[in-house]
Design a protein around this motif. Sequence first.
Motif, PDB file in Angstrom:
ATOM      1  N   TYR A 111       0.832  -1.207   0.000  1.00 41.09           N
ATOM      2  CA  TYR A 111       0.000   0.000   0.000  1.00 41.09           C
ATOM      3  C   TYR A 111       0.866   1.256   0.000  1.00 41.09           C
ATOM      4  N   ILE A 112       2.068   1.142   0.583  1.00 43.76           N
ATOM      5  CA  ILE A 112       2.998   2.285   0.641  1.00 43.76           C
ATOM      6  C   ILE A 112       3.379   2.738  -0.762  1.00 43.76           C
ATOM      7  N   VAL A 115       0.715   4.893  -2.266  1.00 40.59           N
ATOM      8  CA  VAL A 115       0.501   6.213  -1.668  1.00 40.59           C
ATOM      9  C   VAL A 115       1.711   7.132  -1.846  1.00 40.59           C
ATOM     10  N   TYR A 116       2.916   6.570  -1.660  1.00 44.15           N
ATOM     11  CA  TYR A 116       4.128   7.395  -1.673  1.00 44.15           C
ATOM     12  C   TYR A 116       4.899   7.268  -2.984  1.00 44.15           C
ATOM     13  N   GLN A 117       5.631   8.326  -3.321  1.00 44.48           N
ATOM     14  CA  GLN A 117       6.477   8.312  -4.507  1.00 44.48           C
ATOM     15  C   GLN A 117       7.636   7.327  -4.307  1.00 44.48           C
ATOM     16  N   SER A 120      10.818   8.644  -2.686  1.00 42.34           N
ATOM     17  CA  SER A 120      10.709   8.835  -1.248  1.00 42.34           C
ATOM     18  C   SER A 120      10.865   7.515  -0.498  1.00 42.34           C
ATOM     19  N   TYR A 177       2.593  13.722  13.103  1.00 40.79           N
ATOM     20  CA  TYR A 177       3.916  14.205  12.697  1.00 40.79           C
ATOM     21  C   TYR A 177       4.873  14.216  13.890  1.00 40.79           C
ATOM     22  N   ARG A 241       6.765   8.608   7.109  1.00 42.97           N
ATOM     23  CA  ARG A 241       5.680   9.502   7.520  1.00 42.97           C
ATOM     24  C   ARG A 241       6.159  10.954   7.671  1.00 42.97           C
ATOM     25  N   GLY A 244       8.318  11.334   3.569  1.00 38.49           N
ATOM     26  CA  GLY A 244       7.776  10.740   2.357  1.00 38.49           C
ATOM     27  C   GLY A 244       6.915  11.692   1.554  1.00 38.49           C
ATOM     28  N   GLY A 245       7.154  11.712   0.254  1.00 37.45           N
ATOM     29  CA  GLY A 245       6.335  12.523  -0.637  1.00 37.45           C
ATOM     30  C   GLY A 245       5.192  11.707  -1.206  1.00 37.45           C
ATOM     31  N   ARG A 246       3.989  12.162  -0.981  1.00 34.37           N
ATOM     32  CA  ARG A 246       2.827  11.423  -1.474  1.00 34.37           C
ATOM     33  C   ARG A 246       2.578  11.697  -2.967  1.00 34.37           C
ATOM     34  N   LYS A 247       1.956  10.757  -3.616  1.00 39.78           N
ATOM     35  CA  LYS A 247       1.663  10.895  -5.049  1.00 39.78           C
ATOM     36  C   LYS A 247       0.498  11.869  -5.266  1.00 39.78           C
TER      37      LYS A 247
END
Length: 247
Positions: A111-112, A115-117, A120, A177, A241, A244-247
């Motif tokens: 799943y990561i 969600v994440y680039q 990242s 965060y 978290r 990480g850069g999200r898509k």
Amino acid sequence: MEQQNYQYQENSVFVQENAVSKKFFANVFTWMFVALAISTLAAYFINSSLEAQSYLINPLTGGRTTLGTVAMFAPLALVLIMGAGFSRLSYGVLVGVFILFASLLGISLSYILVVYQLGSVVGCFAAAAGIFGIMAVLGYTTDVDLSKFGPILMVGLVGLIIASVVNWFLQSAQFDYIMSFFGVALFTALTAYDVQKIKRIGLGIEANGDQIVAVDSKKLAIMSALTLYLDFLNIFLFLLRIFGGRK
């Protein structure tokens, strides 16, 4: 002459025990890397197959399916089974559960990649590997007794779990965060603590050729690998978290 023979025998026993300790330590890291490889391959396989992803993530809503939810919580259940059934499970069964755990964890971690680039993920993985490696060396080589920090680290771990459960309901991005920084610091310290603990376990294993001791040492290597794998995984996830850069 008798004193020289005694010293020779004493040195031989020390060398033998040291060799057993190093072999145990090598087995621990071998199993950890095996689990990491299995999880990585499982995550890559799921991420590269849209059909496989559809079983875990609803294409319409983007949320987890029932099977995806099961895959997310199943690794935790397997960890509890391994811990509670350590004395009752045979070595072969324990290995099977460990491999199943690594596979299901890889599936849930796929799943990561959704969600994440990718950059990242790779960057945080490399950073986690660097942090883990440094703390592992520190834990293995330091002469400082880290066991005295155990109660503090356990309190911190329980506090982090409680805070995570609370934030599950609050859904506060800012609180999440802040917890991520605390999580990185906590599992960084736990890595050094656990490595030193594992080193002492290895030193305490008697190399007397007894079959029960041999089996127990193999099972202890599996459980120790699980501990270090979870340390590394949590460092990686908390770093992701934060950075990480999200898509």
